[in-house]
Design an enzyme around this catalytic site. Structure first.
Site, PDB file in Angstrom:
ATOM      1  N   HIS A 119      -0.893   0.132  -9.951  1.00  0.00           N
ATOM      2  CA  HIS A 119      -1.688  -0.805  -9.217  1.00  0.00           C
ATOM      3  C   HIS A 119      -2.303  -2.043  -9.573  1.00  0.00           C
ATOM      4  CE1 HIS A 119      -3.623  -0.628  -4.762  1.00  0.00           C
ATOM      5  NE2 HIS A 119      -3.539  -1.840  -5.143  1.00  0.00           N
ATOM      6  N   GLU A 141      -4.042   7.702  -5.082  1.00  0.00           N
ATOM      7  CA  GLU A 141      -4.061   7.015  -6.312  1.00  0.00           C
ATOM      8  C   GLU A 141      -5.437   7.353  -6.844  1.00  0.00           C
ATOM      9  OE1 GLU A 141      -3.635   2.797  -5.937  1.00  0.00           O
ATOM     10  OE2 GLU A 141      -1.568   2.992  -5.238  1.00  0.00           O
ATOM     11  N   ARG A 183       0.906  -1.095   0.069  1.00  0.00           N
ATOM     12  CA  ARG A 183       0.045  -0.032  -0.040  1.00  0.00           C
ATOM     13  C   ARG A 183       0.956   1.251  -0.030  1.00  0.00           C
ATOM     14  NH1 ARG A 183      -3.576  -2.845  -1.416  1.00  0.00           N
ATOM     15  NH2 ARG A 183      -5.728  -3.292  -0.516  1.00  0.00           N
TER      16      ARG A 183
END
Length: 342
Positions: free
Chosen positions: A292, A273, A244
């Site tokens: 991601h 993000e 993360r």
């Protein structure tokens, strides 16, 4: 549960094919599937107002306000390993069971971590940047990359050593690396199989040639790597993150990359993000960035659909989910199990 049809709200790209077997399985269990949205608290509340169950494959916020505004909600199935946007205490106060998907994409993320580690060792970010600037020019690429050293004999440090880190260690076993790990929840006997030495976070940063982040995001791990840790790393070392983004102080990471405290980074996650278009991390020549995507494969998505739908069907059949993140909810749960279930 009541014999009336149950409504299962889906947030995110999980059950996109109405003709798929999971839709049929839910229908047989007496459920109606409804699409929902999770971009904000208001979207979750508005689109899940009638849901008995929510299945979420996104970073939708499930806060005190959301749980208080969804009085019908019995069960939240987070369809990912991470659940950092769910207020578990609030869920428990409101009697909502919460489960995650702990086996989702562990093969894919460990593959991706290994890929980024190898790419950093070969200075792929710098070489790609050089190719953009100079075209097919071997000397220019090597000049931009700077010294490249063989990987054998180097030290790889894992920040947290759970399922994904362990798989990455197994997959990289043939490269002749020395393994370190920082994980205060483990003892030497827990990691002997992988030939890992447990050390402090400071020692891991000082000794490692690559530091690979695998910690889940929670109040303890938020910004656990910051200026002190990046300054402790070797100027030739790399940082890799497939966990993360907020486990890292991104402002400190940017300074480390710009000022040469470390050699570069391979990142699948960022603190924000999507990032702002002007975020300096997007333009750094010593960063390899993927958006991601580490957890994605067709196989992972198929497994996730099967596993999470199976959990929902258990609940619809009035049984507790096998993966319950907030077991303290049981005495106050809105859900009522079948007779004899505890």
């Amino acid at each position: 549960m009541a014999d009336t049809p149950h409504k299962v709200a889906i947030i995110g790209p999980l059950l996109d094919d109405p003709a798929g077997p999971e839709w049929a399985a839910l229908a047989r269990a007496g459920a109606t599937v409804i699409p929902a949205r999770g971009g904000s608290e208001d979207e979750v509340i508005g689109s899940c107002a009638d849901a008995d169950v929510v299945m979420c494959l996104s970073g939708a916020p499930f806060t005190e306000r959301v749980f208080a505004s969804l009085p019908r909600l019995l069960f939240l199935q987070q369809c990912s390993v991470g659940f950092d946007r769910i207020d578990l205490d609030a869920a428990t106060r409101h009697g909502v069971m919460v489960a995650n998907s702990p086996l989702f994409c562990i093969e894919e993320v460990s593959d991706h971590a290994a890929m980024l580690i190898l790419a950093c060792a070969r200075k792929l970010p710098q070489q790609l940047h050089a190719a953009t600037r100079h075209g097919w020019n071997r000397l220019a690429a090597l000049d931009d990359a700077g010294p490249i050293h063989r990987l054998r004999g180097k030290t790889l440090g894992f920040v947290a050593f759970g399922r994904i880190a362990r798989l990455a260690a197994e997959k990289l076993a043939g490269f002749g690396l020395t393994y370190l790990a920082y994980d205060p929840l483990l003892g030497p006997g827990d990691v002997d199989r992988w030939k890992v030495e447990l050390v402090t976070l400071d020692e891991l940063c000082r000794r490692s040639d690559v530091v690979s982040m695998h910690a889940p995001l929670n109040p303890v791990t938020r910004h656990m790597l910051g200026e002190a840790q990046f300054r402790a790393m070797k100027p030739t070392a790399y940082f890799v993150n497939t966990s993360r983004g907020a486990t890292v102080d991104q402002a400190a990471l940017i300074r480390a990359l710009q000022e040469g405290w470390i050699a570069g980074a391979g990142l699948d996650v960022l603190e924000k993000e999507p990032p702002d278009p002007q975020d300096p991390i997007l333009a750094l020549p010593n960063v390899l960035l993927t958006p991601h995507t580490a957890g994605y494969s067709l196989d992972a998505m198929a497994d996730n659909r099967r596993q999470t739908v199976a959990q929902v069907i258990r609940v619809l059949a009035r049984d507790w989910p096998t993966v319950l993140l907030n077991p303290d909810v049981k005495p106050r749960a809105r859900f009522r199990p079948a007779s004899g279930q505890r």
